[in-house]
Scaffold this active site. Structure first.
Site, mmCIF file in Angstrom:
data_model
loop_
_atom_site.group_PDB
_atom_site.id
_atom_site.type_symbol
_atom_site.label_atom_id
_atom_site.label_comp_id
_atom_site.label_asym_id
_atom_site.label_seq_id
_atom_site.Cartn_x
_atom_site.Cartn_y
_atom_site.Cartn_z
ATOM 1 N N SER A 131 0.990 -1.288 0.235
ATOM 2 C CA SER A 131 0.003 0.162 -0.087
ATOM 3 C C SER A 131 0.875 1.364 0.118
ATOM 4 O O SER A 131 1.774 1.493 0.673
ATOM 5 C CB SER A 131 -0.706 0.116 1.217
ATOM 6 O OG SER A 131 -1.719 1.111 1.460
ATOM 7 N N LYS A 160 -3.539 3.060 -2.191
ATOM 8 C CA LYS A 160 -3.030 3.683 -0.881
ATOM 9 C C LYS A 160 -4.270 3.896 0.047
ATOM 10 O O LYS A 160 -5.305 3.331 -0.100
ATOM 11 C CB LYS A 160 -2.616 5.384 -1.558
ATOM 12 C CG LYS A 160 -1.611 5.343 -2.571
ATOM 13 C CD LYS A 160 -1.394 6.809 -3.029
ATOM 14 C CE LYS A 160 -0.396 6.667 -4.197
ATOM 15 N NZ LYS A 160 0.029 8.040 -4.576
ATOM 16 N N GLY A 210 2.746 10.669 6.074
ATOM 17 C CA GLY A 210 1.491 11.082 7.030
ATOM 18 C C GLY A 210 0.227 10.738 6.239
ATOM 19 O O GLY A 210 -0.846 10.951 6.551
ATOM 20 N N ASN A 267 -5.040 -1.007 7.629
ATOM 21 C CA ASN A 267 -3.879 -0.374 7.709
ATOM 22 C C ASN A 267 -3.951 -0.109 9.426
ATOM 23 O O ASN A 267 -4.609 1.113 9.859
ATOM 24 C CB ASN A 267 -3.616 1.125 6.975
ATOM 25 C CG ASN A 267 -2.267 1.688 7.543
ATOM 26 O OD1 ASN A 267 -1.612 1.303 8.636
ATOM 27 N ND2 ASN A 267 -2.021 2.646 6.678
ATOM 28 N N CYS A 314 -2.034 3.097 12.151
ATOM 29 C CA CYS A 314 -2.327 4.723 12.234
ATOM 30 C C CYS A 314 -2.295 5.030 13.757
ATOM 31 O O CYS A 314 -2.472 4.377 14.471
ATOM 32 C CB CYS A 314 -3.841 4.938 11.461
ATOM 33 S SG CYS A 314 -4.005 4.521 9.863
ATOM 34 N N LYS A 339 -3.090 -5.558 8.404
ATOM 35 C CA LYS A 339 -1.542 -5.376 8.506
ATOM 36 C C LYS A 339 -1.367 -4.904 9.732
ATOM 37 O O LYS A 339 -1.716 -3.964 10.351
ATOM 38 C CB LYS A 339 -1.363 -4.173 7.027
ATOM 39 C CG LYS A 339 0.029 -3.952 6.963
ATOM 40 C CD LYS A 339 0.107 -2.995 5.747
ATOM 41 C CE LYS A 339 1.538 -3.036 5.188
ATOM 42 N NZ LYS A 339 1.757 -2.314 4.069
ATOM 43 N N ASN A 393 3.952 -3.794 8.605
ATOM 44 C CA ASN A 393 4.091 -2.434 8.419
ATOM 45 C C ASN A 393 5.551 -1.886 8.485
ATOM 46 O O ASN A 393 6.378 -2.745 9.033
ATOM 47 C CB ASN A 393 3.042 -1.313 8.930
ATOM 48 C CG ASN A 393 2.589 -0.243 8.169
ATOM 49 O OD1 ASN A 393 3.264 0.352 7.563
ATOM 50 N ND2 ASN A 393 1.328 -0.119 8.130
ATOM 51 N N THR A 394 5.821 -0.567 8.694
ATOM 52 C CA THR A 394 7.224 0.076 8.699
ATOM 53 C C THR A 394 7.613 -0.085 10.147
ATOM 54 O O THR A 394 6.670 0.201 11.040
ATOM 55 C CB THR A 394 7.328 1.339 8.062
ATOM 56 O OG1 THR A 394 6.468 2.070 8.621
ATOM 57 C CG2 THR A 394 7.254 1.128 6.504
#
Length: 306
Positions: A21, A43, A70, A124, A127, A162, A189-190
């Site tokens: 994504s 995205k 962001g 996601n 966040c 995710k 994720n990162t």
């Protein structure tokens, strides 16, 4: 391509390679033979318009990059009108990434896209949860379970979770996702990181910190894929440092059913098709007929600590 076909739960994909994504949009379709991909991931879409973080948003670091974009978003209403038609025209399965700054936000966005012919949605969960003082929503296994269950009740398509790697136990998060009814988990994720300009003594990124990704993250994420695949009976999609066909095979052996490619596409938009070009050659070298023969087949000596 039959040798590369995979199943992620009930979802059949023509290959195990998808974009991560935020790392692919329809505007890149002229540079990539999208028909060869297992699908595309959008995205992240939020309910409301988001402008994203202040500049600088990207910073190159050794063996990877930091991003503090962001997650700017058109908001779900404009996304449906302006972005969705281009994704739908690609002719491959589309997984829509959903985001939120509070638990209820995810269902709100899900309801707005429920009528679209999606292949799946990807939550996601990294966040910043404003209800919890900005802590990543996905850092709480109970919150993961609640959000997955809530979104599932609003949709008829598979829900992927995710997961964030910025926790002590990703297996616990995966168990939460499984309890909520997730069809698969995306790992990961990162990682949160930082870089400083020694001349100005200021962070390079406008938001000070950002998500670290790239080749050096692969060993860390590979271990998490292995752990999660042993912890829950769900398909796992590996995401972290994938840049070559050998990387894909490592993830499959660790327990992933498919992979997502992110950072590699920033310098090589065609990275995903390059990987697919090489994957069958690697299969032939290893004497492998199809993807399914590799999934979860890493051999761990009994004497090795888990």
């Amino acid at each position: 391509m039959q040798r590369l076909g995979v199943r992620v739960g009930e979802l059949a994909l023509s290959s195990p390679v998808l974009p991560a994504s935020g790392c692919f949009g329809p505007e890149l379709a002229p540079l990539v033979d999208v028909s060869r991909l297992g699908g595309v991931v959008t995205k992240t879409v939020f309910a409301a318009v988001r402008s994203g973080n202040p500049a600088h948003r990207l910073a190159e670091v050794r063996d990877g990059m930091l991003n503090s974009v962001g997650i700017p978003s058109l908001g779900v209403a404009r996304w449906r009108a302006e972005a969705w038609p281009a994704y739908a025209s690609l002719g491959v399965p589309v997984v829509v990434s959903l985001g939120g700054l509070a638990e209820a936000d995810y269902r709100r966005v899900a309801e707005e896209v429920a009528d679209l012919p999606l292949a799946a949605v990807e939550l996601n969960l990294s966040c910043p949860n404003l209800e919890a003082g900005g802590v990543e929503l996905g850092a709480d296994a109970h919150a993961v379970e609640r959000v997955v269950a809530d979104v599932r009740s609003a949709l008829s398509v598979p829900v992927f979770a995710k997961l964030t790697p910025n926790v002590a136990s990703m297996a616990e998060l995966a168990r939460g996702a499984a309890a909520g009814g997730a069809a698969a988990v995306v790992v990961a994720n990162t990682y949160v990181g930082m870089t400083i300009d020694i001349r100005t003594r200021r962070p390079v990124l406008g938001n000070a910190v950002g998500g670290w990704s790239g080749p050096a993250s692969k060993p860390l994420v590979l271990r998490q894929v292995w752990q999660v695949s042993r912890a829950v009976p769900l398909p796992v999609i590996g995401c972290g440092g994938v840049a070559t066909a050998d990387d894909v095979v490592e993830y499959l052996l660790a327990g992933a059913s498919a992979v997502q490619v992110g950072t590699a596409t920033f310098t090589r938009p065609q990275a995903m098709t390059d990987i697919l070009d090489d994957l069958l050659t690697v299969f032939d070298r290893l004497g492998v007929a199809a993807v399914a023969e590799l999934v979860g087949q890493v051999e761990i000596p009994d004497t090795q600590a888990v």
